[in-house]
Design an enzyme around this catalytic site. Sequence first.
Site, PDB file in Angstrom:
ATOM      1  CB  SER A 128     -13.989  10.141 -38.814  1.00 27.76           C
ATOM      2  OG  SER A 128     -12.799  10.051 -38.072  1.00 27.76           O
ATOM      3  CE1 TYR A 153     -13.497   4.903 -39.936  1.00 28.61           C
ATOM      4  CE2 TYR A 153     -12.040   6.605 -39.076  1.00 28.61           C
ATOM      5  CZ  TYR A 153     -13.274   5.987 -39.101  1.00 28.61           C
ATOM      6  OH  TYR A 153     -14.285   6.445 -38.301  1.00 28.61           O
TER       7      TYR A 153
END
Length: 329
Positions: A128, A153
């Site tokens: 990501s 995350y």
Amino acid sequence: MSKILITGAAGFVGFHLSQKLLANGETVIGIDNLNDYYDVSLKQARLEQLFNHKNFQFFQLDLANRSKVDELFASCKPELVVHLAAQAGVRYSLTHPHAYVDSNLVGFTNILEGCRHTEVKHLVYASSSSVYGANTKIPFAVGDQVDHPVSLYAATKRANELMAYTYSHLYQIPTTGLRFFTVYGPWGRPDMAYFSFTKSILNRKPIQVFNHGKMRRDFTYIDDIVEGIIRVVSKIPQSNSTAETKPAPYKIYNIGNNQPVSLVDFIEILENHLGIKAQKELLPMQPGDVPETYADIEDLIKDTGFKPSTPLEVGLKHFVNWYRSYYAV
């Protein structure tokens, strides 16, 4: 034809990738746990599209279940693995940290072990843009330091990259990580801003605009993401050696549109496609958010010959058309 295992096959990216590979004649084994992080009926509707293909097999399976993952790899023996399953969402990680440990760390370890014992030819996995954290150097390049994530995350995604490198180094498993930049498009995730904005604007409800709209995002259309993944899957990394790393068949790429757009301009484009002006509730920056994302994609272009190119105006139009059709609004 290859036998390809796709984790998160009922998810946004996994669904689109599965569709494309099946249309190309590949055999796809899909895994998803169909959790309720967002509307399960949307995931099931995606799966219904995939069940139309005879080369598609699906297993409802939680990747944190080590024995079940081992059984799946042993019985299916995939040649290639595209790992897209993860607990997504930056803000959700502030309130549900254990979901990220179970899915993104334990689940990824089980995938790595499955690849090791099945001698998979190539593992491609989703990282990501959030791994860049509070980096201020723009655009974000793969070689930049990524040791200061600002959300759990992001930390789990960076951990995945380090875990993959370790398995590539120890066991010579070819792995490629893909740092996605704000993926959007039809069949998307309801927790993403463009999706929730659309719903609120159509219902004449205010939208929450964080950091008073002073943010920029490198929005990347889903078809470009899928094409990038397919190009990378066939580009199996070779062992390489640099001053910083030991030899390992390991690679990381950014996949982004390479054209950041301000949140204000994004909302204006969405308003134009919907034909409705948004009511904006301007709010401060949220914990875990970053002011700007911008992908340096030189390595992706050089190694695969592919550059994402769908303009936001075009991609958002496709999304709005799908949304109106799917929700009959």
